[in-house]
Design an enzyme around this catalytic site. Structure first.
Site, PDB file in Angstrom:
ATOM      1  N   GLU A   1       0.841  -1.070  -0.047  1.00 52.28           N
ATOM      2  CA  GLU A   1      -0.085  -0.056  -0.076  1.00 52.28           C
ATOM      3  C   GLU A   1       0.787   1.210   0.007  1.00 52.28           C
ATOM      4  OE1 GLU A   1      -2.780  -0.209   3.147  1.00 52.28           O
ATOM      5  OE2 GLU A   1      -3.810  -1.984   1.989  1.00 52.28           O
TER       6      GLU A   1
ATOM      7  N   HIS B   1      -7.718   2.041   1.352  1.00 51.34           N
ATOM      8  CA  HIS B   1      -7.623   1.575   2.558  1.00 51.34           C
ATOM      9  C   HIS B   1      -8.513   2.662   3.713  1.00 51.34           C
ATOM     10  CE1 HIS B   1      -5.382  -0.730   5.920  1.00 51.34           C
ATOM     11  NE2 HIS B   1      -6.539  -0.774   6.197  1.00 51.34           N
TER      12      HIS B   1
END
Length: 530
Positions: free
Chosen positions: A261, A279
């Site tokens: 990420e 997220h």
């Protein structure tokens, strides 16, 4: 008397400061300004952060008066918990602040996939009117599979009930009775993959769950399957998911989490039949405010010396110094018990024997439960919610104490009883001036082995040559044995071998050894040592 200094290193809601109350001197610093942060920590008694401030070993060493680090959120990647523990600094977070937000985001992904909402929005804003292209499906009378029936999975189930869908679930640590109570039919993962029109995932990422849904699982799924992961990146094998989506083996996917990420360069982002978000599980005003208020309350408790429900590394409160070393031991033993028992139990018994029995040792029961459920649920496990997890699963928990300990000054034990009446147990002690953690008994077999991150336990018929067999298999797979203990219940009876190794052992290696020695039990257990 000077007020304790609470340092706020990132922007938090006004309600957070209000929850702290008037008893503290509140100071502000930009946590991303490293020199300013280190300077401000010199006098701080507590620090409140979100995700941008790195509270690492250097920062902790710069804070001689620091008593508590509070993360206003769930994740703790930016806090060095080990360094904090070594410095006697409590770490707290807000483990339940985002559960509703996370559940609602998962459902949002389900709707986005069912009705093509993001694509239709982009198309219309681009000046197109493509109604037929975005013909979707209803949730009514569809089968929705929920992987993980912890707190978030349960909230998802409760919210999906009203749509007239059939709910099925996979969770090896939840009983059929509990699943029935929340309106979910408990099934195997294979059955869930075969039957589901939608799947939503709500489990922790562990060595066992990493890549749990991969090529083999997609091969048995419906072509109409739409799968959502708003839990942890990596539970779905991303390469297998890409192939399944590209070849239309399944219809669609929604991801809020990724292995890396941000997922820069991921081929998944090139596909049309996937919905992605960065997220956002905890990214709501309500979740952020709940998190800030929760950790502010924890800071108040910690600086007052009271028990802190959401402490991650220590329980807080008035705990005798002779009891404190047993807390980390019990958490590790709880993890080990989970590994050897399989997790689906009806009772857990904690026993404390020896000199510490004259003190309040109830924290050791909490520590054992915290360790036991650490890898079983998605949410952060604390000293308060661990008993609630046991209660929700119908698990009876007992604590017994005795001043009598024949072999060691103090021995703590934790035992699980399964539905069929079988049991699993672990006993341990802390010895020496360096407080080394030792395992002294497993399932009735006497051993003496240092607690380690990677263990392999095997039970087999006692006979010559067994050590050579598994030693050779491990050597051929470059697995180094650090220590080993062998015990037996009788000559020629059953033998228990427990070894610690320097790295995880692959499932195919375990299976090779199991067949070679005809083991009754062979398990690799990986611990997150406290």
């Amino acid at each position: 008397m000077a007020k304790p200094i609470v340092l706020i290193a990132e922007e938090l809601s006004p309600a957070t400061v209000e929850a702290l109350g008037p008893d503290f001197e509140v100071r502000n610093v930009d946590g991303t300004d490293r020199p300013a942060l280190l300077a401000a920590l010199q006098s701080a008694n507590a620090i409140l952060v979100r995700s941008a401030t790195q509270v690492d070993a250097e920062a902790i060493a710069s804070a001689p008066n620091l008593k508590v680090i509070a993360r206003a959120g769930v994740g703790l990647d930016n806090v060095d918990i080990k360094a904090a523990t070594n410095a006697g600094v409590m770490v707290v977070n807000a483990p339940t602040s985002n559960v509703i937000s996370a559940a609602e985001l998962a459902i949002g992904h389900i709707f986005s996939l069912a009705r093509y909402i993001p694509d239709a929005n982009a198309s219309l804003k681009a000046g197109k009117w493509q109604r037929s292209k975005f013909t979707g499906v209803e949730l009514y009378e569809k089968t929705i599979g929920i992987v993980g029936l912890g707190r978030i999975g349960t909230l998802v189930a409760e919210r999906l009930k009203g749509f007239g869908a059939t709910l099925i679930g996979y969770d090896p640590y939840v009983t059929p009775v509990r699943a029935e109570q929340i309106g979910v039919e408990l099934v195997s993962l294979e059955d869930l993959m075969k039957r589901s029109d939608f799947i939503t995932i709500h489990i922790p990422k562990t060595p066992e769950t990493t890549g749990m849904i991969s090529t083999a699982q997609f091969a048995i799924a419906k072509e109409s399957l739409r799968i959502v992961n708003a839990s942890r990146g990596g539970i779905i094998d991303e390469a297998a998911l890409y192939e399944a989506l590209k070849t239309k083996r399944i219809a669609g996917a929604g991801l809020d989490v990724f292995v890396n990420e941000p997922p820069t360069g991921s081929p998944l982002l090139e596909l049309e039949n996937i919905v992605v978000t960065p997220h956002l599980g905890a990214s709501t005003d309500e979740a952020q405010e709940k998190a800030g208020i929760a950790v502010a309350k924890s800071v108040r408790l910690a600086l007052a010396g009271d028990l802190v429900p959401d402490a991650v590394n220590v329980a807080g409160g008035v705990i005798d110094s002779s009891v404190k070393p047993g807390i980390a031991l019990m958490e590790n033993m709880g993890q080990l018990l989970f590994g050897i028992s399989g997790g689906n139990v009806k009772a857990i018994d904690v026993e404390v024997r020896g000199e510490i029995a004259v003190h309040d040792v109830s924290v050791l029961k909490l520590a054992g439960l915290k360790g036991f459920y650490q890898n079983a649920v998605t949410e952060q496990v604390s000293y308060v919610n661990a008993p609630l997890m046991a209660e929700a699963r119908g698990v009876e928990v007992n604590l017994s104490v005795s001043s009598n300990s024949e072999e060691y000054r103090n021995v703590t034990s934790i035992k699980a009883t399964m539905a069929d009446g079988s049991t699993a147990s672990v006993s341990g002690t802390v010895i020496g001036p360096k407080l080394h953690q030792k395992i002294v008994n497993i399932n009735g077999y006497d051993v003496e082995l240092a607690m380690a991150e990677h263990l392999v336990m095997m039970v087999y018929a006692d006979r010559p040559g067994i050590v050579a067999v598994y030693g050779k298999a491990f050597a051929e797979n470059n697995i180094n044995i650090a220590a080993m203990q062998i015990a037996r219940n009788s000559k020629g009876g059953k033998a228990l071998s427990v070894i610690t190794v320097d790295s995880p052992v692959a499932a195919e290696v375990l299976e090779e050894v199991r067949i070679a020695i005809d083991a009754d039990v062979l398990k690799a257990i990986d611990l997150r040592l406290e």
